[in-house]
Design a protein around this motif. Structure first.
Motif, PDB file in Angstrom:
ATOM      1  N   ILE A  99       0.819  -1.116   0.005  1.00 31.32           N
ATOM      2  CA  ILE A  99       0.099  -0.009  -0.071  1.00 31.32           C
ATOM      3  C   ILE A  99       0.810   1.191   0.064  1.00 31.32           C
ATOM      4  N   ARG A 100       0.885   1.999  -1.127  1.00 33.00           N
ATOM      5  CA  ARG A 100       1.497   3.273  -0.993  1.00 33.00           C
ATOM      6  C   ARG A 100       0.650   4.369  -1.401  1.00 33.00           C
ATOM      7  N   ASP A 101       0.438   5.367  -0.493  1.00 28.72           N
ATOM      8  CA  ASP A 101      -0.551   6.646  -0.345  1.00 28.72           C
ATOM      9  C   ASP A 101       0.270   7.689  -0.066  1.00 28.72           C
ATOM     10  N   GLU A 102       0.578   8.610  -1.077  1.00 24.98           N
ATOM     11  CA  GLU A 102       1.394   9.814  -0.869  1.00 24.98           C
ATOM     12  C   GLU A 102       0.588  10.937   0.032  1.00 24.98           C
ATOM     13  N   SER A 103      -0.562  10.752   0.442  1.00 23.39           N
ATOM     14  CA  SER A 103      -1.429  12.073   0.715  1.00 23.39           C
ATOM     15  C   SER A 103      -0.916  12.712   2.224  1.00 23.39           C
ATOM     16  N   GLN A 104      -0.124  11.768   2.838  1.00 23.81           N
ATOM     17  CA  GLN A 104       0.622  12.091   3.874  1.00 23.81           C
ATOM     18  C   GLN A 104       1.616  11.207   4.710  1.00 23.81           C
ATOM     19  N   ASP A 105       2.646  11.647   5.601  1.00 27.31           N
ATOM     20  CA  ASP A 105       3.630  10.947   6.071  1.00 27.31           C
ATOM     21  C   ASP A 105       3.063   9.778   7.156  1.00 27.31           C
ATOM     22  N   ASN A 106       4.096   8.755   7.412  1.00 27.03           N
ATOM     23  CA  ASN A 106       3.615   7.986   8.431  1.00 27.03           C
ATOM     24  C   ASN A 106       3.821   8.631   9.760  1.00 27.03           C
ATOM     25  N   GLY A 107       3.062   7.762  10.849  1.00 30.97           N
ATOM     26  CA  GLY A 107       3.362   8.530  12.039  1.00 30.97           C
ATOM     27  C   GLY A 107       4.563   7.980  12.583  1.00 30.97           C
ATOM     28  N   TRP A 108       4.571   8.376  13.851  1.00 29.14           N
ATOM     29  CA  TRP A 108       5.983   7.925  14.524  1.00 29.14           C
ATOM     30  C   TRP A 108       5.515   7.910  16.193  1.00 29.14           C
ATOM     31  N   CYS A 109       6.487   7.372  16.982  1.00 32.42           N
ATOM     32  CA  CYS A 109       6.026   6.941  18.257  1.00 32.42           C
ATOM     33  C   CYS A 109       7.298   7.284  19.560  1.00 32.42           C
ATOM     34  N   LEU A 110       7.012   7.733  20.555  1.00 33.76           N
ATOM     35  CA  LEU A 110       8.067   7.902  21.571  1.00 33.76           C
ATOM     36  C   LEU A 110       7.758   6.754  22.308  1.00 33.76           C
ATOM     37  N   PHE A 121       3.865   4.654  25.624  1.00 30.78           N
ATOM     38  CA  PHE A 121       4.032   4.953  24.376  1.00 30.78           C
ATOM     39  C   PHE A 121       3.207   6.474  24.025  1.00 30.78           C
ATOM     40  N   ILE A 122       3.854   7.338  23.338  1.00 36.12           N
ATOM     41  CA  ILE A 122       3.254   8.492  22.894  1.00 36.12           C
ATOM     42  C   ILE A 122       3.256   8.470  21.374  1.00 36.12           C
ATOM     43  N   THR A 123       2.149   8.453  20.695  1.00 33.75           N
ATOM     44  CA  THR A 123       2.058   8.146  19.418  1.00 33.75           C
ATOM     45  C   THR A 123       1.343   9.497  18.496  1.00 33.75           C
ATOM     46  N   SER A 124       2.043   9.863  17.608  1.00 33.65           N
ATOM     47  CA  SER A 124       1.567  10.823  16.502  1.00 33.65           C
ATOM     48  C   SER A 124       1.158   9.838  15.341  1.00 33.65           C
ATOM     49  N   GLN A 125      -0.116   9.763  14.954  1.00 39.39           N
ATOM     50  CA  GLN A 125      -0.503   9.088  13.824  1.00 39.39           C
ATOM     51  C   GLN A 125      -0.355   9.552  12.451  1.00 39.39           C
ATOM     52  N   GLY A 126      -0.156   8.868  11.466  1.00 36.50           N
ATOM     53  CA  GLY A 126      -0.183   9.155  10.164  1.00 36.50           C
ATOM     54  C   GLY A 126      -0.919   8.573   9.075  1.00 36.50           C
ATOM     55  N   ILE A 127      -0.301   8.100   8.070  1.00 33.12           N
ATOM     56  CA  ILE A 127      -1.192   7.471   7.042  1.00 33.12           C
ATOM     57  C   ILE A 127      -1.591   6.156   7.750  1.00 33.12           C
ATOM     58  N   GLU A 128      -0.813   5.377   8.508  1.00 27.75           N
ATOM     59  CA  GLU A 128      -1.477   4.195   8.954  1.00 27.75           C
ATOM     60  C   GLU A 128      -2.565   4.030   9.796  1.00 27.75           C
ATOM     61  N   ALA A 129      -3.275   5.286  10.062  1.00 31.75           N
ATOM     62  CA  ALA A 129      -4.392   5.454  10.774  1.00 31.75           C
ATOM     63  C   ALA A 129      -5.552   5.675   9.746  1.00 31.75           C
ATOM     64  N   THR A 130      -5.338   5.744   8.412  1.00 28.91           N
ATOM     65  CA  THR A 130      -6.479   6.175   7.325  1.00 28.91           C
ATOM     66  C   THR A 130      -6.713   4.978   6.692  1.00 28.91           C
ATOM     67  N   PHE A 131      -6.678   3.861   7.085  1.00 30.51           N
ATOM     68  CA  PHE A 131      -7.217   2.721   6.304  1.00 30.51           C
ATOM     69  C   PHE A 131      -8.608   2.683   5.640  1.00 30.51           C
ATOM     70  N   ARG A 132      -8.622   2.425   4.218  1.00 27.30           N
ATOM     71  CA  ARG A 132      -9.768   2.438   3.611  1.00 27.30           C
ATOM     72  C   ARG A 132      -9.809   1.300   2.502  1.00 27.30           C
ATOM     73  N   LYS A 133     -11.017   0.709   2.272  1.00 25.89           N
ATOM     74  CA  LYS A 133     -11.338  -0.317   1.688  1.00 25.89           C
ATOM     75  C   LYS A 133     -10.686  -0.729   0.248  1.00 25.89           C
ATOM     76  N   GLU A 134     -10.419   0.413  -0.443  1.00 26.02           N
ATOM     77  CA  GLU A 134      -9.980   0.470  -1.688  1.00 26.02           C
ATOM     78  C   GLU A 134      -8.350   0.107  -1.916  1.00 26.02           C
ATOM     79  N   TRP A 135      -7.722   0.315  -0.574  1.00 25.14           N
ATOM     80  CA  TRP A 135      -6.406  -0.259  -0.419  1.00 25.14           C
ATOM     81  C   TRP A 135      -5.957  -1.599  -0.762  1.00 25.14           C
TER      82      TRP A 135
END
Length: 324
Positions: A99-110, A121-135
């Motif tokens: 799955i490659r979606d360039e609409s935003q960056d991936n998230g990161w975690c402390l 954990f302290i998490t800043s979510q990114g593209i991995e939090a936006t799953f959609r069926k068409e993927w």
């Protein structure tokens, strides 16, 4: 498609392994070791730090890879500095990016690790939090008998998308590890997931929160009533138990010296999937998983490389030929 697990050292018994689709996230993580978490307004210095790649799905896949279990890792990769590091790392591990979606960056975690190995954990979510069926349109789902999904992908709008897609599948065994966000998953989404009859994997705290029961036996029975399938509850240093609809079974842990507890639950889940895929019964699968989790908490970070895996688990080969 991503490369399957390494061929050597596979955990198999009769019938060989089946292929698993591991769905979730790969994230850039900053790991910091502290004596204790800071209080509000306090400044503290960390004892040591490191930068790693983590994420529940990535961690689970790491165990499947080390145990020779055929699988593909399905994690979205976006566009940005974190995505670039993750993409490079996945390719180095032999995974095709599904799955490659360039609409935003991936998230990161402390990852904050205290002196006793407990992690926050302290998490800043990114593209991995936006799953959609068409993927999933380009994924040959017929190739998979088993599907793993974590709770992080079921929060918010992406949870409804994921649940609808999972409910549309037939003949797949779902493994669901809700994790610490279990209380943040919408009830309608959890109900849809439970209708898929997943093998449920969670820790004692999560089991009590989800079931509303104070005793682990009643929690396991309540959760089984909702899923109609195996419930596995990890108990930290006390091992793990499982409820199969007939009886509650307890499997003791392996003794270990804790470096940190990051990835312990993920590695346990991965080892369960690999062992069941290899034809082992539930009790043996969880015994194997307890050993793998004990090895993981003995190192820094959530995933062992192949050399670490063989070094820490190789001596168990001689003690129990049924396992490795």
């Amino acid at each position: 498609m991503a490369k399957a697990g390494l061929s050597g050292g596979a955990v198999t018994k009769e019938g060989g392994s089946m292929k698993t689709l591991v769905i979730g996230s790969a994230m850039f993580e900053m790991l910091m070791k502290l004596d204790a978490l800071p209080k509000t307004g306090e400044d503290v210095l960390c004892r040591e730090s490191d930068m790693i790649i983590g994420g529940c799905a990535y961690n689970v896949a790491g165990t499947l890879r080390n145990m020779g279990c055929p699988h593909d890792l399905c994690v979205p990769v976006g566009k940005g500095p974190y995505a670039a590091v993750i993409a490079q790392h996945l390719k180095r591990c032999g995974y095709e990016i599904l799955i490659r979606d360039e609409s935003q960056d991936n998230g990161w975690c402390l990852d904050l690790v205290e002196a006793d190995g407990e992690r926050t954990f302290i998490t800043s979510q990114g593209i991995e939090a936006t799953f959609r069926k068409e993927w999933f349109d380009g994924i040959a789902i017929a190739a998979y008998d088993k599907i793993y999904v974590s709770g992080y992908q079921l929060c918010g709008d992406s949870g409804r998308e994921m649940a609808q897609w999972l409910e549309s599948l037939r003949g797949k065994q779902l493994f669901f590890a809700p994790g610490p966000v279990i209380g943040q998953i919408p009830e309608a989404v959890k109900a849809a997931i439970y209708r898929c009859h997943p093998i449920l994997h969670l820790n004692e705290k999560e089991a009590g929160e989800e079931s509303g029961e104070n005793r682990v036996k009643e929690a396991a029975e309540s959760l089984y009533d909702r899923t109609g399938n195996l419930v596995i509850i990890t108990l930290g240093a006390k091992g793990a138990l499982f409820y199969d609809g007939n009886a509650l079974h307890s499997i003791p842990s392996e003794p270990t010296v804790v470096a940190d507890t990051i990835g312990a639950g993920d590695s346990h889940m991965g080892a369960v999937i690999a062992s069941l895929s290899g034809g082992y019964d539930t009790e043996t699968a969880i015994r194997i998983a307890n050993r793998v989790a004990a090895a993981i908490v003995g190192i820094q970070g959530p995933v062992m490389d192949r050399e670490q895996f063989e070094e820490r688990l190789g001596e168990w080969n001689e003690k129990d030929q049924r396992v490795f």
